[in-house]
Design a protein around this motif. Structure first.
Motif, PDB file in Angstrom:
ATOM      1  N   ILE A   7     -66.754 -31.558  -4.489  1.00 45.74           N
ATOM      2  CA  ILE A   7     -66.988 -32.189  -3.493  1.00 45.74           C
ATOM      3  C   ILE A   7     -66.234 -33.588  -3.516  1.00 45.74           C
ATOM      4  N   THR A  33     -71.228 -32.529   4.410  1.00 42.45           N
ATOM      5  CA  THR A  33     -71.769 -33.744   4.788  1.00 42.45           C
ATOM      6  C   THR A  33     -72.689 -34.268   3.458  1.00 42.45           C
ATOM      7  N   GLY A  34     -72.696 -35.390   2.928  1.00 44.53           N
ATOM      8  CA  GLY A  34     -73.387 -35.829   1.768  1.00 44.53           C
ATOM      9  C   GLY A  34     -74.766 -36.121   2.403  1.00 44.53           C
ATOM     10  N   GLY A  35     -75.823 -35.567   1.621  1.00 43.81           N
ATOM     11  CA  GLY A  35     -77.218 -35.716   1.746  1.00 43.81           C
ATOM     12  C   GLY A  35     -77.642 -37.124   1.837  1.00 43.81           C
ATOM     13  N   PHE A  36     -77.180 -38.002   1.044  1.00 41.53           N
ATOM     14  CA  PHE A  36     -77.586 -39.338   0.832  1.00 41.53           C
ATOM     15  C   PHE A  36     -77.166 -40.571   2.127  1.00 41.53           C
ATOM     16  N   LEU A  37     -75.740 -40.130   2.085  1.00 40.53           N
ATOM     17  CA  LEU A  37     -74.899 -41.054   2.976  1.00 40.53           C
ATOM     18  C   LEU A  37     -75.054 -40.701   4.554  1.00 40.53           C
ATOM     19  N   GLN A  38     -75.019 -39.176   4.274  1.00 37.90           N
ATOM     20  CA  GLN A  38     -74.743 -38.502   5.750  1.00 37.90           C
ATOM     21  C   GLN A  38     -73.520 -38.794   6.258  1.00 37.90           C
ATOM     22  N   ASN A  41     -68.010 -35.312   4.135  1.00 37.50           N
ATOM     23  CA  ASN A  41     -67.063 -34.963   2.836  1.00 37.50           C
ATOM     24  C   ASN A  41     -66.443 -33.550   2.846  1.00 37.50           C
ATOM     25  N   VAL A  91     -72.754 -48.698  -1.864  1.00 39.36           N
ATOM     26  CA  VAL A  91     -73.033 -47.419  -2.748  1.00 39.36           C
ATOM     27  C   VAL A  91     -71.663 -46.827  -3.353  1.00 39.36           C
ATOM     28  N   PRO A  92     -71.765 -46.564  -4.629  1.00 38.02           N
ATOM     29  CA  PRO A  92     -70.495 -46.074  -5.385  1.00 38.02           C
ATOM     30  C   PRO A  92     -70.456 -44.807  -4.791  1.00 38.02           C
ATOM     31  N   VAL A  93     -69.301 -44.005  -4.555  1.00 41.69           N
ATOM     32  CA  VAL A  93     -69.102 -42.759  -4.166  1.00 41.69           C
ATOM     33  C   VAL A  93     -67.896 -42.186  -4.816  1.00 41.69           C
ATOM     34  N   GLY A  94     -67.832 -40.928  -5.663  1.00 39.28           N
ATOM     35  CA  GLY A  94     -67.102 -40.399  -6.257  1.00 39.28           C
ATOM     36  C   GLY A  94     -66.323 -40.937  -7.420  1.00 39.28           C
ATOM     37  N   VAL A  97     -67.348 -34.820  -7.286  1.00 40.93           N
ATOM     38  CA  VAL A  97     -68.156 -34.149  -8.016  1.00 40.93           C
ATOM     39  C   VAL A  97     -67.779 -32.625  -8.064  1.00 40.93           C
ATOM     40  N   PHE A  99     -68.883 -28.662  -9.841  1.00 40.92           N
ATOM     41  CA  PHE A  99     -69.613 -27.666 -10.321  1.00 40.92           C
ATOM     42  C   PHE A  99     -68.555 -26.505 -10.918  1.00 40.92           C
TER      43      PHE A  99
HETATM   44  P1  2BA Z   1     -73.786 -38.080  -0.595  1.00 40.20           P
HETATM   45  O1  2BA Z   1     -75.307 -37.513  -0.915  1.00 40.20           O
HETATM   46  O2  2BA Z   1     -73.901 -38.816   0.646  1.00 40.20           O
HETATM   47  O3  2BA Z   1     -73.980 -39.390  -1.798  1.00 40.20           O
HETATM   48  C1  2BA Z   1     -73.275 -40.431  -1.843  1.00 40.20           C
HETATM   49  C2  2BA Z   1     -73.363 -41.279  -2.962  1.00 40.20           C
HETATM   50  O4  2BA Z   1     -74.530 -42.177  -2.849  1.00 40.20           O
HETATM   51  C3  2BA Z   1     -73.351 -40.865  -4.261  1.00 40.20           C
HETATM   52  O5  2BA Z   1     -71.939 -40.776  -4.528  1.00 40.20           O
HETATM   53  C4  2BA Z   1     -74.194 -41.684  -5.274  1.00 40.20           C
HETATM   54  O6  2BA Z   1     -73.309 -42.633  -5.656  1.00 40.20           O
HETATM   55  C5  2BA Z   1     -75.124 -42.425  -4.116  1.00 40.20           C
HETATM   56  N1  2BA Z   1     -76.484 -41.516  -4.096  1.00 40.20           N
HETATM   57  C6  2BA Z   1     -76.574 -40.281  -3.913  1.00 40.20           C
HETATM   58  N2  2BA Z   1     -77.883 -39.850  -3.915  1.00 40.20           N
HETATM   59  C7  2BA Z   1     -78.473 -40.781  -4.162  1.00 40.20           C
HETATM   60  C8  2BA Z   1     -79.935 -41.269  -4.530  1.00 40.20           C
HETATM   61  N3  2BA Z   1     -81.079 -40.239  -4.364  1.00 40.20           N
HETATM   62  N4  2BA Z   1     -80.445 -42.355  -4.596  1.00 40.20           N
HETATM   63  C9  2BA Z   1     -79.540 -43.574  -4.984  1.00 40.20           C
HETATM   64  N5  2BA Z   1     -78.116 -43.324  -4.810  1.00 40.20           N
HETATM   65  C10 2BA Z   1     -77.702 -42.086  -4.356  1.00 40.20           C
HETATM   66  P2  2BA Z   1     -71.580 -39.321  -5.671  1.00 40.20           P
HETATM   67  O7  2BA Z   1     -72.518 -39.082  -6.756  1.00 40.20           O
HETATM   68  O8  2BA Z   1     -70.038 -39.609  -6.059  1.00 40.20           O
HETATM   69  O9  2BA Z   1     -71.643 -38.307  -4.646  1.00 40.20           O
HETATM   70  C11 2BA Z   1     -70.543 -37.909  -3.607  1.00 40.20           C
HETATM   71  C12 2BA Z   1     -71.211 -36.692  -2.722  1.00 40.20           C
HETATM   72  O10 2BA Z   1     -71.400 -35.425  -3.820  1.00 40.20           O
HETATM   73  C13 2BA Z   1     -72.721 -36.869  -2.381  1.00 40.20           C
HETATM   74  O11 2BA Z   1     -72.841 -37.372  -0.999  1.00 40.20           O
HETATM   75  C14 2BA Z   1     -73.070 -35.141  -1.990  1.00 40.20           C
HETATM   76  O12 2BA Z   1     -72.433 -34.515  -1.067  1.00 40.20           O
HETATM   77  C15 2BA Z   1     -72.278 -34.616  -3.204  1.00 40.20           C
HETATM   78  N6  2BA Z   1     -73.153 -34.463  -4.839  1.00 40.20           N
HETATM   79  C16 2BA Z   1     -73.582 -35.469  -5.464  1.00 40.20           C
HETATM   80  N7  2BA Z   1     -74.189 -34.963  -6.459  1.00 40.20           N
HETATM   81  C17 2BA Z   1     -74.477 -33.750  -5.970  1.00 40.20           C
HETATM   82  C18 2BA Z   1     -75.358 -32.748  -6.822  1.00 40.20           C
HETATM   83  N8  2BA Z   1     -76.102 -32.918  -7.687  1.00 40.20           N
HETATM   84  N9  2BA Z   1     -75.677 -31.626  -5.765  1.00 40.20           N
HETATM   85  C19 2BA Z   1     -75.000 -31.264  -4.573  1.00 40.20           C
HETATM   86  N10 2BA Z   1     -74.158 -32.396  -4.072  1.00 40.20           N
HETATM   87  C20 2BA Z   1     -73.800 -33.571  -4.731  1.00 40.20           C
END
Ligand code: 2BA
Length: 109
Positions: A7, A33-38, A41, A91-94, A97, A99
């Motif tokens: 991702i 679409t990232g679940g947290f930031l929506q 990606n 929020v730090p991104v990437g 990620v 698998f």
């Molecule tokens: P998002 O879910 O939009 O998350 C963007 C960033 O927001 C994450 O960066 C992380 O720094 C933060 N974040 C995510 N969930 C959080 C939470 N519950 N509380 C606080 N901060 C949070 P990354 O870790 O680099 O992840 C980038 C993208 O990769 C994510 O976008 C998601 O689309 C995917 N991703 C990351 N970890 C994943 C996982 N365990 N399973 C599935 N997808 C994942």
């Protein structure tokens, strides 16, 4: 055989695509679409031999940059009647990620 799911941020999609093609990988990409930031990606599905895993890790780690995104978070006490005062949070991104899954069977028809 393995399946790598990578991702990456939208901004890194083009570079990663070029590098995967250059490396001779076969892959499928899906806008996601990232679940947290929506935010948009891109998810790459790459079928690989075990010995290609170091090469894909190398490409992804070299070409996916970590960035910070600013999101506006509503203060907890904000109710619909009150005016929304944005509370920007970084929020730090990437970079990316990844698998890596074992593939039980691969068939081509
Ligand atoms: P998002 O879910 O939009 O998350 C963007 C960033 O927001 C994450 O960066 C992380 O720094 C933060 N974040 C995510 N969930 C959080 C939470 N519950 N509380 C606080 N901060 C949070 P990354 O870790 O680099 O992840 C980038 C993208 O990769 C994510 O976008 C998601 O689309 C995917 N991703 C990351 N970890 C994943 C996982 N365990 N399973 C599935 N997808 C994942």
């Amino acid at each position: 055989m393995k399946l790598a799911i990578c991702i990456v941020q939208d901004r890194d999609r083009g570079k990663i695509t070029d590098e995967f093609v250059k490396a001779g990988f076969k892959f499928t990409m899906m806008r996601s679409t990232g679940g947290f930031l929506q935010r948009g990606n891109c998810s790459f599905f790459v079928g690989l031999e075990d010995e290609e895993i170091p090469a894909i890790k190398d490409i992804v780690s070299r070409h996916c940059q970590a960035r910070e995104q600013v999101v506006n978070v509503a203060p907890i006490e904000t109710s619909p009647q009150e005016s929304f005062i944005p509370n920007p949070v970084k929020v730090p991104v990437g970079g990316a990620v990844m698998f890596i899954l074992d593939v039980e069977q691969f068939e081509r028809f």
